[in-house]
Design a protein around this motif. Sequence first.
Motif, PDB file in Angstrom:
ATOM      1  N   THR A 184       1.283  -1.233   0.129  1.00  0.00           N
ATOM      2  CA  THR A 184       0.108  -0.064   0.320  1.00  0.00           C
ATOM      3  C   THR A 184       0.848   1.583  -0.065  1.00  0.00           C
ATOM      4  OG1 THR A 184       0.415   0.199   2.616  1.00  0.00           O
ATOM      5  CG2 THR A 184      -1.805  -1.246   0.946  1.00  0.00           C
ATOM      6  N   ILE A 185       0.209   2.200  -0.179  1.00  0.00           N
ATOM      7  CA  ILE A 185       0.817   3.524  -0.324  1.00  0.00           C
ATOM      8  C   ILE A 185      -0.745   4.776   0.615  1.00  0.00           C
ATOM      9  CG2 ILE A 185       0.005   4.429  -1.776  1.00  0.00           C
ATOM     10  CD1 ILE A 185       2.511   6.350  -2.022  1.00  0.00           C
ATOM     11  N   MET A 186       0.006   5.428   1.779  1.00  0.00           N
ATOM     12  CA  MET A 186      -0.759   6.122   1.813  1.00  0.00           C
ATOM     13  C   MET A 186      -0.370   7.516   1.841  1.00  0.00           C
ATOM     14  SD  MET A 186      -2.439   8.225   4.691  1.00  0.00           S
ATOM     15  CE  MET A 186      -0.953   7.938   6.103  1.00  0.00           C
ATOM     16  N   PHE A 187      -0.961   8.622   0.763  1.00  0.00           N
ATOM     17  CA  PHE A 187      -0.292   9.787   0.678  1.00  0.00           C
ATOM     18  C   PHE A 187      -1.007  10.461   0.891  1.00  0.00           C
ATOM     19  CE2 PHE A 187      -2.779   7.415  -2.700  1.00  0.00           C
ATOM     20  CZ  PHE A 187      -3.490   8.454  -3.621  1.00  0.00           C
ATOM     21  N   GLY A 188      -0.897  12.029  -0.076  1.00  0.00           N
ATOM     22  CA  GLY A 188      -1.515  13.218   0.766  1.00  0.00           C
ATOM     23  C   GLY A 188      -1.129  14.329   2.150  1.00  0.00           C
ATOM     24  N   HIS A 189      -0.438  14.115   2.835  1.00  0.00           N
ATOM     25  CA  HIS A 189      -0.168  14.210   3.672  1.00  0.00           C
ATOM     26  C   HIS A 189       0.659  15.229   3.879  1.00  0.00           C
ATOM     27  CE1 HIS A 189       2.077  11.386   4.124  1.00  0.00           C
ATOM     28  NE2 HIS A 189       1.149  10.833   3.994  1.00  0.00           N
ATOM     29  N   VAL A 190       2.284  15.456   4.304  1.00  0.00           N
ATOM     30  CA  VAL A 190       3.385  16.354   3.973  1.00  0.00           C
ATOM     31  C   VAL A 190       4.052  15.443   3.094  1.00  0.00           C
ATOM     32  CG1 VAL A 190       3.199  16.246   6.492  1.00  0.00           C
ATOM     33  CG2 VAL A 190       5.165  14.549   5.838  1.00  0.00           C
ATOM     34  N   ASP A 191       3.674  14.525   2.357  1.00  0.00           N
ATOM     35  CA  ASP A 191       4.468  13.949   0.927  1.00  0.00           C
ATOM     36  C   ASP A 191       4.406  14.955   0.285  1.00  0.00           C
ATOM     37  OD1 ASP A 191       1.982  13.040   1.474  1.00  0.00           O
ATOM     38  OD2 ASP A 191       1.826  10.944   0.519  1.00  0.00           O
ATOM     39  N   GLN A 192       5.076  14.404  -0.562  1.00  0.00           N
ATOM     40  CA  GLN A 192       5.763  15.262  -2.031  1.00  0.00           C
ATOM     41  C   GLN A 192       5.569  14.556  -3.302  1.00  0.00           C
ATOM     42  OE1 GLN A 192       7.755  18.739  -1.877  1.00  0.00           O
ATOM     43  NE2 GLN A 192       7.851  19.244  -0.182  1.00  0.00           N
ATOM     44  N   PRO A 193       5.575  14.260  -4.338  1.00  0.00           N
ATOM     45  CA  PRO A 193       5.556  13.747  -5.658  1.00  0.00           C
ATOM     46  C   PRO A 193       7.040  12.608  -5.657  1.00  0.00           C
ATOM     47  CG  PRO A 193       4.450  15.352  -6.210  1.00  0.00           C
ATOM     48  CD  PRO A 193       4.620  15.630  -5.039  1.00  0.00           C
ATOM     49  N   VAL A 194       7.991  12.973  -5.165  1.00  0.00           N
ATOM     50  CA  VAL A 194       9.829  12.648  -5.010  1.00  0.00           C
ATOM     51  C   VAL A 194       9.284  11.729  -4.158  1.00  0.00           C
ATOM     52  CG1 VAL A 194      10.835  14.385  -3.412  1.00  0.00           C
ATOM     53  CG2 VAL A 194      11.787  13.448  -5.069  1.00  0.00           C
ATOM     54  N   HIS A 195       8.880  11.698  -3.348  1.00  0.00           N
ATOM     55  CA  HIS A 195       8.086  10.650  -2.257  1.00  0.00           C
ATOM     56  C   HIS A 195       7.672   9.247  -2.761  1.00  0.00           C
ATOM     57  CE1 HIS A 195       8.979  14.327   0.773  1.00  0.00           C
ATOM     58  NE2 HIS A 195       9.982  13.553   0.683  1.00  0.00           N
ATOM     59  N   TRP A 196       6.771   9.845  -3.503  1.00  0.00           N
ATOM     60  CA  TRP A 196       5.912   8.892  -4.016  1.00  0.00           C
ATOM     61  C   TRP A 196       6.854   7.973  -4.796  1.00  0.00           C
ATOM     62  CZ3 TRP A 196       1.369  12.172  -6.251  1.00  0.00           C
ATOM     63  CH2 TRP A 196       0.805  12.994  -4.839  1.00  0.00           C
ATOM     64  N   ALA A 197       7.593   8.652  -5.711  1.00  0.00           N
ATOM     65  CA  ALA A 197       8.370   8.356  -6.478  1.00  0.00           C
ATOM     66  C   ALA A 197       9.525   6.361  -5.758  1.00  0.00           C
ATOM     67  CB  ALA A 197       8.767   9.518  -7.447  1.00  0.00           C
ATOM     68  N   ARG A 198       9.761   7.752  -4.453  1.00  0.00           N
ATOM     69  CA  ARG A 198      11.124   7.036  -4.196  1.00  0.00           C
ATOM     70  C   ARG A 198      10.039   5.707  -3.420  1.00  0.00           C
ATOM     71  NH1 ARG A 198      13.479  11.827  -0.655  1.00  0.00           N
ATOM     72  NH2 ARG A 198      14.532  12.794  -2.381  1.00  0.00           N
ATOM     73  N   HIS A 199       8.986   5.367  -2.875  1.00  0.00           N
ATOM     74  CA  HIS A 199       8.498   4.520  -2.670  1.00  0.00           C
ATOM     75  C   HIS A 199       7.606   3.183  -3.421  1.00  0.00           C
ATOM     76  CE1 HIS A 199       4.195   2.999   0.536  1.00  0.00           C
ATOM     77  NE2 HIS A 199       4.787   2.275  -0.717  1.00  0.00           N
ATOM     78  N   LEU A 200       7.661   4.254  -4.336  1.00  0.00           N
ATOM     79  CA  LEU A 200       7.380   2.989  -5.803  1.00  0.00           C
ATOM     80  C   LEU A 200       8.617   2.067  -5.942  1.00  0.00           C
ATOM     81  CD1 LEU A 200       4.751   5.147  -7.792  1.00  0.00           C
ATOM     82  CD2 LEU A 200       3.634   2.815  -6.295  1.00  0.00           C
ATOM     83  N   LEU A 201       9.598   2.951  -5.678  1.00  0.00           N
ATOM     84  CA  LEU A 201      10.914   2.229  -6.570  1.00  0.00           C
ATOM     85  C   LEU A 201      10.699   0.907  -5.747  1.00  0.00           C
ATOM     86  CD1 LEU A 201      12.723   5.420  -7.975  1.00  0.00           C
ATOM     87  CD2 LEU A 201      11.607   3.566  -9.640  1.00  0.00           C
ATOM     88  N   ARG A 202      10.853   1.711  -4.231  1.00  0.00           N
ATOM     89  CA  ARG A 202      11.520   0.553  -3.122  1.00  0.00           C
ATOM     90  C   ARG A 202      10.278  -1.155  -3.062  1.00  0.00           C
ATOM     91  NH1 ARG A 202      12.973   5.573   0.759  1.00  0.00           N
ATOM     92  NH2 ARG A 202      14.888   6.017  -0.402  1.00  0.00           N
ATOM     93  N   LEU A 203       9.210  -0.255  -3.402  1.00  0.00           N
ATOM     94  CA  LEU A 203       8.483  -1.909  -4.139  1.00  0.00           C
ATOM     95  C   LEU A 203       8.776  -2.109  -4.998  1.00  0.00           C
ATOM     96  CD1 LEU A 203       5.024   0.100  -3.434  1.00  0.00           C
ATOM     97  CD2 LEU A 203       6.387  -1.959  -1.704  1.00  0.00           C
ATOM     98  N   ARG A 204       9.266  -2.036  -6.010  1.00  0.00           N
ATOM     99  CA  ARG A 204       9.080  -2.515  -7.407  1.00  0.00           C
ATOM    100  C   ARG A 204      11.058  -3.965  -6.827  1.00  0.00           C
ATOM    101  NH1 ARG A 204       8.788  -1.754 -13.285  1.00  0.00           N
ATOM    102  NH2 ARG A 204      11.128  -1.666 -13.627  1.00  0.00           N
ATOM    103  N   ALA A 205      11.683  -3.008  -6.832  1.00  0.00           N
ATOM    104  CA  ALA A 205      13.187  -3.224  -5.792  1.00  0.00           C
ATOM    105  C   ALA A 205      13.031  -4.605  -5.424  1.00  0.00           C
ATOM    106  CB  ALA A 205      13.867  -2.596  -5.144  1.00  0.00           C
TER     107      ALA A 205
END
Length: 802
Positions: A632-653
Amino acid sequence: MASATRALASVFEQRRPEADQVERLIEAEPLETLIAAAEELTLAGHGHTVTYSRKVFIPLTHLCRDVCHYCTFAKAPRMLRAPYLTLDEVLEIARSGAAAGCKEALFTLGDKPELRYSVARKALDALGLATTLEYLAHAARETHAQTGLLPHLNPGVMSAAELRALRPVCVSMGIMLETAAERLSERGGPHFGSPDKVPAVRLATLASAGELAVPFTTGLLIGIGETRRERIEALLALCALQERYGHIQEIIIQNFRAKPGTRMARAPEPSLEEHLWTIAVTRLLFGPHMSVQAPPNLQPQALAALLRAGVNDWGGVSPVTPDHVNPEAPWPHLTQLEAQTRAAGRSLRERLAITPRYARAPERWVDPALRASVLHGADSFGRARTDGWFAGAGHDAPTRAPTWLASGGSKRNPSATLMRLLEQASRGDTLGELELARLFAVQDEEASVVVAAADRLRSTVSGSDVTFVVNRNINYTNICLYHCGFCAFSKSGSKTLRGPGYRLDLDEIGRRTHEAWERGATEVCLQGGIHPEYSGRTYLDIVAAVKAAVPGMHVHAFSPLEISHGAQTLGCSLETFLRRLKAAGLSTLPGTAAEILDDEVRAIICPDKLTTDEWLEVMRTAHLIGLRSTATIMFGHVDQPVHWARHLLRLRALQQRTGGFTEFVPLPFVHMEAPLWRKGHARSGPTFHEAVLMHAVARLALHPFIPNIQTSWVKMGPQGAAACLQAGANDLGGTLMNESITRAAGGVNGQEMTSEDLKRVAAAVGRPLVQRTTLYAPTSRAFADQGALLCASSGRDAAASL
């Protein structure tokens, strides 16, 4: 890029250049070359987005002690009904702006009129105030308190003490440098007799603002008698301030307009070529990220040229009040401005009174008194929220959504860069962090292209079926040792959170499991708070209670935080504890407690929780012993798109290593009861655009390793879930008999949805609904009572805030 740009970049790397050096480098290049280089920098820093602020213009006073020879704003007392607007008049203007959708209150006024006019001093005495700036502070404070508009102040020259007093009542301020040429203040010059227009005095105000971290708008007024070299000198002076303090949020390049009734009524106005040259030089000197503005009402026939030259912002545009500084030049209608911006190949987006780069860091740039207002009004890019949609609030999808959602493509040709990224993602190549952030930034036609690419990929990978699983959510306790700032479900003594604490006993867990089985469920999802009395033995007993009640039930249970807690309390390794749970009957894990897999964000929203590496290690260990999980990802609070990108890349790896994730579930932050939001430290969840785009970018970023993208109707609502099914999602999650965590956060989308309702969501996008198991296999189990089946998002969704 142009040789002048390369040369300037090389010089800037070594030292601050002199004006004559910059002049030689720039004058050697044709204007078109400078413009081409400036446009490249602008697109690199701002993409195709052009911003503006929807404002209301409040002229607190037209009195001024200066006598600029081109100004029609300043007036003598005999020309005015009263020296100042009354507070009631201020609020009347502000309320009209708020009613028209404005978010900024722009206060403009002359410099310190009480130092020149007795009528100003008497008016202030009657108010019990000593200075115009004291009245400004009072008016700005009341405007925000009573209308919610964010004040931006243009009061002229200020001391450090005056800036410090005004900072708590505004989100930004501005003062035009206009020129660095001292000679223009001499007799015969446009600033003669205007002590506040002496360049050194204005630069001192800008420096004091920098020391106090006040976001400041400044710029040049060109065509009042200065030379090109003097413009360069002024820009270099601003460069030096920005290099030292970083507080200049925007540079305005404004062209002089000759106004009847002034001493300069017959002075020549600068040519469009001069305006474009100055904008391009500004962009070259300040680089890709500075916001560069040109007022659209002063060059209404040349907006496309201004954008090419380096402009990325139109400044404040009012649907309510005129431009009191340039009354002869009406604001363009916003629909017209949007159409002209689109015709120039750009997308118009509303911002706040503070520009996006500074709105994204309010802890540094915004006084605590206004910080919550900025965060609550901003999207993830620091621009203004405009769609009126909030996750979990029961709102319909915004009416504007169909203009970009799954339209199948663009009326304009998408950029070669975007098409290259989409081709790489569709092939299964790994995109980089900045490349994924680029996909999250798309607007309008580009968003259509990204959504269409994700939808095509979904069709290829997952087919046309919309899947769902019949399950029940069992949250066995809401009492928790942890204090996550986004969670309104857990109870730890706070009186502001909904409902009392509870703890289900094992018999009740078994009863609910049996009831779910009787109604056709194939899975129970079990998660809860980290109760202070729970140990690893508790979790083993919970699994045993489920299997004793229904041996054939799939047990989908325990977030990585619970797994970690259980292993620690038993004094064993993660692997040992997970093997014991598996032997007891645990089938799969929910991939919750992930929030954002970036410790920069976790340090704010859940500092006492698992780190990113610890979460990934629990999942890696589970996958390696044969336990699969969701992510999962829980997004839209203090995060920014660059953090979303890092999240997805860590899951992918991790997925490339283990193959253990069954699906990815985007979970928009539901803000209404979240402690972090209530304290003014978080945004109000993602916008609808961001929430839908998360599904599309995830489909592309995780291909081919995670084939299933789930959307949550509890968070998105039925219309939002249907939109996500057109943007890469293929799954509607599970049917829950008890949804409690989103409801605790203030969600209102309900705890129930019949199977027929789910079918309607799928049918809305022309696709069939198909029941599945937790592991995405076909199931032969039939519903015990389809008409009464309680359906909600999913077990993964409901526990997202743990």
